[in-house]
Design a protein around this motif. Structure first.
Motif, short mmCIF file in Angstrom:
data_model
loop_
_atom_site.label_atom_id
_atom_site.label_comp_id
_atom_site.label_asym_id
_atom_site.label_seq_id
_atom_site.Cartn_x
_atom_site.Cartn_y
_atom_site.Cartn_z
N LEU A 210 -3.00 -17.57 -0.89
CA LEU A 210 -2.69 -16.29 -1.52
C LEU A 210 -3.07 -15.12 -0.63
O LEU A 210 -2.35 -14.11 -0.56
N CYS A 211 -4.18 -15.25 0.09
CA CYS A 211 -4.60 -14.19 1.00
C CYS A 211 -3.61 -14.03 2.16
O CYS A 211 -3.29 -12.91 2.57
N ILE A 212 -3.11 -15.16 2.67
CA ILE A 212 -2.11 -15.10 3.74
C ILE A 212 -0.85 -14.41 3.25
O ILE A 212 -0.26 -13.57 3.94
N LYS A 213 -0.43 -14.73 2.03
CA LYS A 213 0.76 -14.11 1.46
C LYS A 213 0.57 -12.61 1.30
O LYS A 213 1.47 -11.81 1.60
N LYS A 214 -0.61 -12.19 0.84
CA LYS A 214 -0.89 -10.77 0.69
C LYS A 214 -0.89 -10.04 2.03
O LYS A 214 -0.37 -8.93 2.16
N THR A 215 -1.48 -10.68 3.05
CA THR A 215 -1.55 -10.05 4.37
C THR A 215 -0.17 -9.87 4.97
O THR A 215 0.12 -8.84 5.59
N LEU A 216 0.69 -10.86 4.80
CA LEU A 216 2.05 -10.75 5.33
C LEU A 216 2.84 -9.66 4.63
O LEU A 216 3.75 -9.06 5.22
N CYS A 217 2.50 -9.37 3.38
CA CYS A 217 3.20 -8.33 2.63
C CYS A 217 2.49 -6.98 2.68
O CYS A 217 2.99 -6.02 2.10
N ASN A 218 1.35 -6.92 3.33
CA ASN A 218 0.59 -5.67 3.40
C ASN A 218 1.23 -4.73 4.43
O ASN A 218 1.23 -5.03 5.63
N PRO A 219 1.77 -3.58 4.03
CA PRO A 219 2.46 -2.71 4.99
C PRO A 219 1.50 -2.00 5.95
O PRO A 219 1.94 -1.49 6.98
N PHE A 220 0.20 -1.98 5.64
CA PHE A 220 -0.76 -1.30 6.50
C PHE A 220 -1.33 -2.22 7.57
O PHE A 220 -1.99 -1.74 8.50
N MET A 221 -1.13 -3.53 7.44
CA MET A 221 -1.75 -4.45 8.39
C MET A 221 -1.14 -4.34 9.78
O MET A 221 -1.87 -4.30 10.78
N LEU A 222 0.19 -4.30 9.88
CA LEU A 222 0.84 -4.25 11.19
C LEU A 222 0.45 -3.00 11.99
O LEU A 222 0.04 -3.12 13.15
N PRO A 223 0.55 -1.78 11.44
CA PRO A 223 0.12 -0.63 12.24
C PRO A 223 -1.35 -0.66 12.60
O PRO A 223 -1.73 -0.19 13.69
N ASN A 224 -2.20 -1.23 11.75
CA ASN A 224 -3.62 -1.30 12.09
C ASN A 224 -3.90 -2.32 13.19
O ASN A 224 -4.78 -2.10 14.03
N ALA B 259 2.62 5.80 14.14
CA ALA B 259 2.77 6.90 13.19
C ALA B 259 3.95 6.66 12.25
O ALA B 259 3.88 6.91 11.04
N ILE B 260 5.05 6.14 12.80
CA ILE B 260 6.23 5.86 11.97
C ILE B 260 5.94 4.71 11.00
O ILE B 260 6.34 4.75 9.83
N LEU B 261 5.24 3.68 11.47
CA LEU B 261 4.91 2.55 10.59
C LEU B 261 3.99 2.98 9.45
O LEU B 261 4.10 2.48 8.33
N LEU B 262 3.07 3.90 9.73
CA LEU B 262 2.19 4.39 8.67
C LEU B 262 2.96 5.18 7.63
O LEU B 262 2.66 5.13 6.43
N CYS B 263 3.95 5.94 8.08
CA CYS B 263 4.82 6.63 7.12
C CYS B 263 5.60 5.63 6.29
O CYS B 263 5.76 5.80 5.06
N TRP B 264 6.09 4.58 6.92
CA TRP B 264 6.86 3.56 6.22
C TRP B 264 6.00 2.82 5.20
O TRP B 264 6.49 2.36 4.17
N ALA B 265 4.70 2.71 5.48
CA ALA B 265 3.81 2.02 4.55
C ALA B 265 3.70 2.75 3.22
O ALA B 265 3.38 2.14 2.19
N TRP B 266 3.98 4.06 3.21
CA TRP B 266 3.95 4.86 1.98
C TRP B 266 5.35 4.97 1.38
O TRP B 266 5.63 5.94 0.67
N ARG B 267 6.20 4.00 1.60
CA ARG B 267 7.60 4.11 1.16
C ARG B 267 7.72 4.16 -0.36
O ARG B 267 8.75 4.56 -0.88
N GLY B 268 6.68 3.76 -1.08
CA GLY B 268 6.72 3.87 -2.53
C GLY B 268 6.55 5.28 -3.02
O GLY B 268 6.77 5.56 -4.21
N ARG B 269 6.17 6.19 -2.14
CA ARG B 269 5.97 7.59 -2.50
C ARG B 269 7.19 8.42 -2.11
O ARG B 269 8.00 8.02 -1.29
N SER B 270 7.28 9.60 -2.71
CA SER B 270 8.34 10.53 -2.35
C SER B 270 8.04 11.14 -0.98
O SER B 270 6.88 11.29 -0.59
N VAL B 271 9.10 11.48 -0.24
CA VAL B 271 8.91 12.11 1.07
C VAL B 271 8.30 13.49 0.94
O VAL B 271 7.79 14.04 1.92
#
Length: 355
Positions: free
Chosen positions: A48-62, A134-146
């Protein structure tokens, strides 16, 4: 305490339980790390932790951020690159000595700088990587309005990354300490450091607005986000001071090594950002964060100040211009939480007296 409202709290939460392995809804307490690391727990939680990490949008830019910061430290403290730099500038220094011996006294700002084309290329690549982060961090907030207010530091971060790319493009054109391109680089990076400081302050505000607080999360050293935030603001301040020093005294361009301290803070921030992502993905279920051994967070309800969380409606940029209606606050008593194992024979009066 006699005016406190007394009530019972049962082992339920108002939220819909989606993932029982999440730290917010953990219903299984552990008494020791040995009990938490049994094969039954590892087999159940690691997938379950591996699945969460793969879906975590903040992990790749970090993760990219860690590599970026580590490369900066390698440039700062690598003996091989410094040796290459010295060999590359032997001809330059000899030419400068010959020129000075045959002319009048040359100003300090007319002295040629040590310009290594290999390091300049690395800085150029790092500037491109910074823009990608910087672009990936913006994409990580894709659930929010621009137009959400929490996106402001992300936009400032993109502007800062573009400015650093601009200055990196001019690194090969630097010739003397007081040359046109050298001073232009100082001015561009000074503006970028100011924007970076405002972005860091904005990230602190967005962290306060969107952060969910439980045991070990918040203003405590048990929280890796807290250490990353401190390192981030320290890095922004150090780089601002460094660039101000270069603008005031450009002759110390090659001797001022304050930026190395900023790069160290940058690396610490990157590492703890990754630790925070792993914590959010519940990889550290076996650690006694905030000393919660014997306590299941899903069975604890803390009646405290309600902080705004990620699920709250976005605050748009235009909301600050709207006239808000005045709401009269009603005076209410504090709420005292009582465990469910209180004996039934105690009535309300005796409980209040005991507390």
């Amino acid at each position: 305490m006699a005016n406190c409202t007394m009530r019972r709290v049962f082992n339920t939460r108002n939220e819909v339980v989606i993932d029982r392995t999440s730290s917010f809804y953990e219903l299984e307490p552990f008494d020791s790390i040995v009990q938490a690391l049994k094969w039954r727990q590892i087999r159940k939680r690691v997938p379950l932790c591996i699945k969460k990490t793969l879906c975590n949008p903040f992990m790749l830019p970090n993760l990219i951020y860690v590599g970026y910061a580590a490369t900066l430290l390698f440039i700062d403290f690598s003996a091989s690159l410094n040796a290459l730099l010295n060999d590359n500038n032997t001809t330059v220094q000899s030419t400068y000595a010959f020129h000075r011996s045959n002319t009048t006294l040359v100003s300090v700002l007319d002295r040629p700088i040590q310009n290594n084309p290999y390091i300049n290329r690395i800085y150029f690549v790092l500037a491109i990587v910074n823009i990608i982060m910087a672009i990936l961090l913006c994409w990580a907030w894709r659930g929010r309005s621009v137009f959400d207010i929490v996106m402001i530091p992300e936009y400032l971060n993109i502007i800062q990354a573009i400015l650093y790319l601009w200055s990196a493009m001019w690194y090969p054109k630097q010739d003397t300490l007081g040359g046109y391109f050298t001073m232009a680089v100082h001015k561009i990076e000074l503006v970028a450091s100011v924007i970076g400081l405002f972005a860091a302050i904005g990230w602190i505000v967005s962290w306060f607005v969107t952060y969910t607080r439980i045991f070990g999360r918040g203003y405590t050293l048990d929280d890796p986000d807290m250490i990353a935030t401190v390192a981030m603001i320290a890095n922004a301040i150090i780089y601002l001071v460094y660039n101000i020093q270069l603008m005031v005294s450009p002759e110390h361009y090659e001797s001022n090594t304050l930026y190395k301290s900023g790069d160290i803070c940058d690396f610490i921030e990157a590492c703890f950002c990754v630790f925070a992502c792993l914590r959010d993905d519940d990889w550290f279920w076996f650690l006694p964060i905030a000393g919660q051994y014997g306590i299941a967070l899903g069975r604890v309800q803390v009646e405290a100040k309600t902080f705004p969380q990620f699920g709250k409606n976005p605050i748009l940029l235009t909301d600050a211009c709207r006239r808000r209606a005045k709401v009269k606050r009603k005076q209410r008593n504090d709420v005292l939480t009582v465990p469910i194992f209180v004996p039934h024979r105690l009535n309300k009066r005796s409980i209040s007296t005991t507390i």
